[in-house]
Scaffold this active site. Sequence first.
Site, PDB file in Angstrom:
ATOM      1  N   SER A  45      29.663  37.769  31.069  1.00 12.90           N
ATOM      2  CA  SER A  45      30.537  38.925  31.345  1.00 12.90           C
ATOM      3  C   SER A  45      29.576  40.115  31.944  1.00 12.90           C
ATOM      4  CB  SER A  45      31.305  39.549  30.208  1.00 12.90           C
ATOM      5  OG  SER A  45      30.173  39.788  29.164  1.00 12.90           O
ATOM      6  N   ASP A 104      32.478  35.889  34.024  1.00 11.49           N
ATOM      7  CA  ASP A 104      33.614  36.405  33.259  1.00 11.49           C
ATOM      8  C   ASP A 104      34.056  37.659  33.570  1.00 11.49           C
ATOM      9  OD1 ASP A 104      35.790  35.949  31.401  1.00 11.49           O
ATOM     10  OD2 ASP A 104      34.512  36.485  29.717  1.00 11.49           O
ATOM     11  N   HIS A 105      35.386  38.040  34.097  1.00  7.10           N
ATOM     12  CA  HIS A 105      35.983  39.218  34.243  1.00  7.10           C
ATOM     13  C   HIS A 105      35.102  40.230  35.307  1.00  7.10           C
ATOM     14  CE1 HIS A 105      39.014  38.917  31.400  1.00  7.10           C
ATOM     15  NE2 HIS A 105      38.313  38.638  30.302  1.00  7.10           N
ATOM     16  N   ASP A 141      38.845  39.914  38.366  1.00  5.72           N
ATOM     17  CA  ASP A 141      39.968  40.197  37.477  1.00  5.72           C
ATOM     18  C   ASP A 141      40.515  41.459  38.079  1.00  5.72           C
ATOM     19  OD1 ASP A 141      41.712  40.763  35.496  1.00  5.72           O
ATOM     20  OD2 ASP A 141      40.270  40.917  34.036  1.00  5.72           O
ATOM     21  N   GLY A 176      41.064  34.634  25.843  1.00  2.08           N
ATOM     22  CA  GLY A 176      41.387  34.922  24.658  1.00  2.08           C
ATOM     23  C   GLY A 176      41.857  33.889  23.689  1.00  2.08           C
ATOM     24  N   ASN A 216      38.712  29.833  27.396  1.00  6.85           N
ATOM     25  CA  ASN A 216      37.694  30.913  27.139  1.00  6.85           C
ATOM     26  C   ASN A 216      37.389  31.030  25.515  1.00  6.85           C
ATOM     27  OD1 ASN A 216      37.614  31.018  29.562  1.00  6.85           O
ATOM     28  ND2 ASN A 216      37.863  33.208  29.894  1.00  6.85           N
ATOM     29  N   ILE A 217      36.258  30.957  25.080  1.00  3.07           N
ATOM     30  CA  ILE A 217      36.084  31.087  23.667  1.00  3.07           C
ATOM     31  C   ILE A 217      34.643  32.136  23.487  1.00  3.07           C
ATOM     32  CG2 ILE A 217      35.233  30.144  21.433  1.00  3.07           C
ATOM     33  CD1 ILE A 217      37.278  27.883  22.462  1.00  3.07           C
TER      34      ILE A 217
HETATM   35  P1  13P Z   1      38.149  35.484  22.763  1.00  2.00           P
HETATM   36  O1  13P Z   1      37.811  36.744  22.295  1.00  2.00           O
HETATM   37  O2  13P Z   1      39.285  35.052  22.048  1.00  2.00           O
HETATM   38  O3  13P Z   1      36.939  34.598  22.224  1.00  2.00           O
HETATM   39  O4  13P Z   1      38.345  35.489  24.304  1.00  2.00           O
HETATM   40  C1  13P Z   1      37.128  35.302  25.214  1.00  2.00           C
HETATM   41  C2  13P Z   1      37.562  35.418  26.565  1.00  2.00           C
HETATM   42  O5  13P Z   1      38.705  35.185  26.931  1.00  2.00           O
HETATM   43  C3  13P Z   1      36.349  35.502  27.631  1.00  2.00           C
HETATM   44  O6  13P Z   1      36.775  35.912  28.682  1.00  2.00           O
END
Ligand code: 13P
Length: 331
Positions: free
Chosen positions: A56, A94-95, A116, A234, A276-277
């Site tokens: 990120s 990410d994002h 995003d 998420g 995504n985790i």
């Molecule tokens: P979590 O906070 O549920 O792990 O989500 C991570 C995520 O979506 C990263 O973009």
Amino acid sequence: MVSYKELGLVNTREMFKKAVKGGYAIPAFNFNTMEQMQAIVQAAVETKSPVIMQVSKGARNYANATILRYMAQGAVEYAKELGCPNPQIVLHLDHGDSFELCKDCIDMGFSSVMYDGSSLPYEENIKISRQVVEYAHKYDVTVECELGVLAGVEDEVASAVSHYTKPEEVIDFATRTGCDSLAISIGTSHGAYKFTPAQCTRNAEGKLVPPPLAFNVLHEIEKKLPGFPIVLHGSSSVPQEEVDTINKYGGKLPDAIGIPEDQLREASKSAVCKINIDSDSRLAMTAAIRKYLAENPSHFDPRQYLKPARENMKKMYIHKIVNVLGSNDKL
Ligand code: 13P
């Protein structure tokens, strides 16, 4: 300009095609530290799974963009050293919140980026998404875009409320942006507090039970875009045993709650091909470190407490790959 291909990384195109067809999802694990990277690679190699290692904007600020890029390159070499001659590792932004950030990542060897624009007005989201796609595709980098807003807080991304993706918009959005995958909002959210107690019910033991994901919205989207790769952000399940360990050894995470794994398993069987985790890794690491330090108060060598943290994260990654996403043995 560094091409990801020179680094041994791959983009998401073939990986997603196979995942959608095969009814499984590729794990997208966030990383900031060497221990997370090692645990992700070990888990992916041992389970013979493709994997997306994602970074990120916050991770780039924390660890330094150049270091993270070399860590991803190191991840490929490490996987080979562990006995996987042709690892399928994606380095993903990410994002990404601007064209410039996405371009910077593409230029330094990322094989996939997310733009995003979900908080922007619809037309503006399309305009910048399109700009990112045009640049990325010149270098065969794949692009994830987002429609709909997730609730929750993650690094610089925050929203108090969620807005489900509108199925009637997805054809227009995917066609006009040219994106390779679409992140949607169907009730998941970022962080370790995905729902307030008021949004949940309680089971017989008094434990919180979260509301179900909006599978009807997912199925509507699948009907509009048959076979198109869908992404769920998420998606941490916030394992209660990790939360309990953290709370037992001095932490304070009351009512932390995530997405039940059976719902993620169900989503993985659909066109959802990337899950995504991030939070679950943070919880696994913190739980192991808190426990270790509480039980060994005289120890102060970081290797002593980071080793069990790494093992606990690896156990969690393997569990997700094998029991939730089903991406094992797909290399
Ligand atoms: P979590 O906070 O549920 O792990 O989500 C991570 C995520 O979506 C990263 O973009």
